[in-house]
Design a protein around this motif. Structure first.
Motif, PDB file in Angstrom:
ATOM      1  N   ILE A 118     -30.501   2.016 -27.978  1.00 15.93           N
ATOM      2  CA  ILE A 118     -29.735   2.145 -26.730  1.00 15.93           C
ATOM      3  C   ILE A 118     -28.982   0.857 -26.366  1.00 15.93           C
ATOM      4  O   ILE A 118     -27.784   0.896 -26.105  1.00 15.93           O
ATOM      5  N   PRO A 119     -29.662  -0.324 -26.352  1.00 14.46           N
ATOM      6  CA  PRO A 119     -28.954  -1.516 -25.860  1.00 14.46           C
ATOM      7  C   PRO A 119     -27.670  -1.824 -26.636  1.00 14.46           C
ATOM      8  O   PRO A 119     -26.633  -2.074 -26.043  1.00 14.46           O
ATOM      9  N   HIS A 164       0.833  -1.193   0.000  1.00 12.92           N
ATOM     10  CA  HIS A 164       0.000   0.000   0.000  1.00 12.92           C
ATOM     11  C   HIS A 164       0.872   1.249   0.000  1.00 12.92           C
ATOM     12  O   HIS A 164       1.767   1.378   0.814  1.00 12.92           O
ATOM     13  N   ASP A 203       2.530   5.333  -5.069  1.00 16.23           N
ATOM     14  CA  ASP A 203       2.666   6.770  -4.808  1.00 16.23           C
ATOM     15  C   ASP A 203       4.124   7.102  -4.501  1.00 16.23           C
ATOM     16  O   ASP A 203       4.635   8.142  -4.920  1.00 16.23           O
ATOM     17  N   PHE A 255     -11.580   5.432 -22.022  1.00 10.80           N
ATOM     18  CA  PHE A 255     -12.626   6.409 -22.316  1.00 10.80           C
ATOM     19  C   PHE A 255     -12.767   6.575 -23.833  1.00 10.80           C
ATOM     20  O   PHE A 255     -13.878   6.536 -24.371  1.00 10.80           O
ATOM     21  N   TYR A 308     -24.976   0.781 -26.075  1.00 10.87           N
ATOM     22  CA  TYR A 308     -24.427   0.580 -24.738  1.00 10.87           C
ATOM     23  C   TYR A 308     -23.488  -0.629 -24.695  1.00 10.87           C
ATOM     24  O   TYR A 308     -22.361  -0.538 -24.189  1.00 10.87           O
ATOM     25  N   MET A 321      -2.098   8.075 -16.468  1.00 10.70           N
ATOM     26  CA  MET A 321      -3.491   8.204 -16.851  1.00 10.70           C
ATOM     27  C   MET A 321      -3.722   7.665 -18.256  1.00 10.70           C
ATOM     28  O   MET A 321      -4.785   7.854 -18.823  1.00 10.70           O
ATOM     29  N   PRO A 359     -34.621   4.849 -28.638  1.00 12.67           N
ATOM     30  CA  PRO A 359     -34.710   3.838 -27.579  1.00 12.67           C
ATOM     31  C   PRO A 359     -34.272   2.448 -28.030  1.00 12.67           C
ATOM     32  O   PRO A 359     -33.590   1.741 -27.289  1.00 12.67           O
ATOM     33  N   SER A 360     -34.648   2.079 -29.277  1.00 12.69           N
ATOM     34  CA  SER A 360     -34.306   0.724 -29.712  1.00 12.69           C
ATOM     35  C   SER A 360     -32.808   0.603 -29.960  1.00 12.69           C
ATOM     36  O   SER A 360     -32.265  -0.499 -30.010  1.00 12.69           O
ATOM     37  N   SER A 386     -35.140   5.412 -34.307  1.00 11.08           N
ATOM     38  CA  SER A 386     -35.779   5.275 -33.002  1.00 11.08           C
ATOM     39  C   SER A 386     -34.703   5.068 -31.960  1.00 11.08           C
ATOM     40  O   SER A 386     -34.195   3.966 -31.780  1.00 11.08           O
TER      41      SER A 386
END
Lengths: 416, 193
Positions: B114-115, B58, B62, B76, B118, B69, B111-112, B109
């Protein structure tokens, strides 16, 4: 460096919530009195009962969310929620559940004002409601709500009592007992809260139904409870005892948990919408049609509930999502608390969107209506003041960090 | 190629490997000593260093000033690419290439879509995380100079190593070795590349 830290730590003031109890208690009693007077006056009761139900549902959702997170914490003996455990216990205390039960009495006594299924004349002319009468039935509804709320009070008391006994005896058996009971209680909790949300919220629109409703609201409430807990923790980051545990690892972990609940809110909300949108059946789309600016029932052309929906999509998902994605936000308590405070405020609009458009008169008025907005705020403050007074009372009754679990203090000591 | 280099440093990996100094490596017998030595080296201005231990410690990353990064930003970017790909594919298929009326809904459309948008975001982000981590670490790596350190096999058992590499601008074989000796190291050795 390490030496300076300990000096600063030693002289830090203690976090204190005791000064909240009496002012909020007093304000709460006065406001609840005002609300009761208006709710029993037939001329004003529809609007005031709607607003009071909104306030009640908001604080219920925070309490239920906190209860879920407490049970999850005990089940997995987690470290992530350890720093805010006492806040969660305060939000989901047995006193809060008893208070919520008492504050629901006006609706139990007079459900007809808001719940159309409670009106025999309406049901007699409505074949759909007649078919649902076996469930949406006044005495059964009253018994279910009181039973579920009081069973949560008993659960909250049991877990808190076990934790308090462990504070005294440091007996690990109590902790493993809570772990076993926690798992079983979570199952009951999910079933019973789904029932509660169905009775209280979903039955406001008795023709409509959604199997996602309970889990959806539990996730939203857990996010709200977590955001409030994190905000309180971060505000007191420089105060005892939290100054002994706050590290950037801790804020990162708990910030990630907030991030996860933001995702979960997006997931449940979109899932429900997507399934209903895809099916495209009138009895299911009615929920979204009432809350839409584009597709709306006749007479609601200028009501723009859709604007509130857009606020939720941005404020409850996209803004927290991208802000919490950044490690620099999660590295410092003063940054983290800004976004968690924001999430908590947005949750007030989330519950507004849930409850208010379900009410027959309010849906036609739209989200902006000064008189109704004022009573909504009074409803929120009336229940909220009582809730906050009981919360502060509960947090005074024990140390603000569990005394039997030193993992967080050890983690901090290890870093320096 | 340094003057101190001798032909005995040639090894089985070929004539270009095992030539010259790679780093000065110090061996410690406790994680605390390793962390405080790393902190001291960082305070002294060393930047190119690495630590080796049998288990995660631990605060060690650092202490050696490790802050990278690259992977998060790659993930991303991978996620955004995946989202754009998923959406673009559906847009191409449903709107441009083979428009079909499904349930009376508009061709675009959201909404259709989105899956799949995603899922493609998650897939691309996940794959980017895995492969960019390998690439930035230059893995797989069949040869690493650290294994030329005497006694390095104990890095998987009970010893803790700190290497200050030649690429560091402040690196000087004698002075760096002297600096590490003063940090309570058991052994300090100059390691061949």
């Amino acid at each position: 460096m390490a030496h300076e830290e300990t000096l600063e730590t030693r002289t830090a003031p203690s976090a204190d919530f005791s000064k909240l109890t009496y002012p909020f208690g007093l304000v709460g009693v006065v406001l609840v009195g005002v609300c009761l007077a208006m709710m029993f006056n037939p001329a004003t009761q529809h609007q005031w009962m709607g607003s009071f139900l909104y306030g009640w549902a908001f604080w219920l959702s925070v309490s239920l969310g906190a209860m879920g997170l407490t049970l999850l914490h005990h089940t997995v003996r987690g470290q992530w929620t350890l720093s805010i455990l006492r806040f969660l216990e305060g939000m989901a205390s047995w006193q809060n559940f008893v208070a919520l039960t008492v504050l629901f009495v006006p609706f139990l006594l007079n459900p007809v004002v808001l719940y159309e299924w409670a009106d025999h004349n309406v049901v007699a002319n409505d074949p759909v409601l007649m078919r649902k009468e076996w469930f949406l039935h006044q005495p059964a509804w009253q018994i279910r709500i009181v039973f579920v709320l009081l069973s949560f009070a008993v659960m909250a008391w049991g877990f808190r009592n076990s934790a308090m006994r462990q504070e005294k005896s440091h007996d690990f058996k109590l902790e493993s007992g809570r772990s076993s009971w926690g798992a079983a209680s979570l199952v009951y909790f999910f079933l019973a809260s789904t029932l509660l949300w169905t009775d209280v919220g979903m039955s406001l629109e008795p023709h409509w139904s959604s199997t996602m409703y309970g889990p959806w609201q539990l996730v939203a409430g857990a996010g709200a409870a977590l955001s409030l807990g994190i905000t309180l923790l971060c505000i007191n980051a420089k105060n005892k005892p939290f100054t002994d545990i706050i590290t950037k690892d801790l804020t990162r972990d708990i910030g990630n948990m907030m991030f996860a609940f933001t995702m979960l809110w997006g997931y449940t909300t979109v899932s429900q919408f997507l399934i209903i949108w895809n099916g495209n059946l009138p009895e299911f789309t009615s929920y979204f049609a009432r809350r839409s600016s584009a597709v709306h029932p006749a007479g609601m052309e200028a009501n723009h509930w859709g604007a509130l929906g857009l606020l939720l999509i941005l404020g409850r998902f996209f803004i927290p999502f991208f802000v919490l994605l950044a490690p620099r936000v999660k590295a410092k308590p003063e940054r983290l608390m800004k976004i968690t405070g924001f999430i908590f405020v947005i949750h007030m609009f989330d519950i507004l969107m849930l409850i208010v458009p379900s009410l027959a008169d309010r849906v036609k008025q739209g989200p902006v209506n000064p008189a109704a907005n004022l009573t909504d705020i009074i409803g929120l403050l009336a229940v909220g003041s009582i809730w906050i007074a009981l919360f502060s009372l509960k947090t005074q009754k024990a140390t603000l960090l569990p005394g039997y679990d030193h993992r967080l203090q050890e983690a901090k000591a290890h870093v320096h | 190629m340094s003057a101190t280099h001798t032909s005995s440093n040639m090894n089985a990996y070929g004539p270009n490997l095992g030539t010259g100094t790679w780093a000065v490596v110090a061996e410690f017998d406790s994680p605390e000593k390793l962390v405080s030595a790393a902190e001291a080296a960082r305070r002294a201005g060393f930047k190119k260093m690495d630590a080796y231990s049998p288990f995660p410690i631990h605060g060690l990353s650092d202490a050696i000033g490790f802050r990278d990064m690259k992977v998060p930003f790659s993930v991303f970017a991978g996620g955004l690419t995946g989202g754009a790909f998923g959406y673009g594919l559906q847009f191409y298929v449903h709107v441009l290439d083979y428009p079909m009326n499904v349930g009376g809904k508009p061709l675009v459309s959201l909404p259709s879509m989105i899956p799949i948008t995603y899922e493609c975001t998650i897939l691309f982000a996940g794959l980017t995380a895995f492969f960019s981590m390998l690439a930035y670490n230059r893995l797989p790596k069949p040869y690493h100079s650290i294994f030329n350190t005497p006694g390095f096999e104990r890095a998987t058992q009970d010893r803790f190593f700190l290497a200050i590499e030649k690429e560091d601008p402040q690196f000087d074989p004698e002075k760096t070795a002297q600096f590490l000796r003063e940090l309570d190291a058991l052994n300090v050795s100059e390691v061949e590349a």
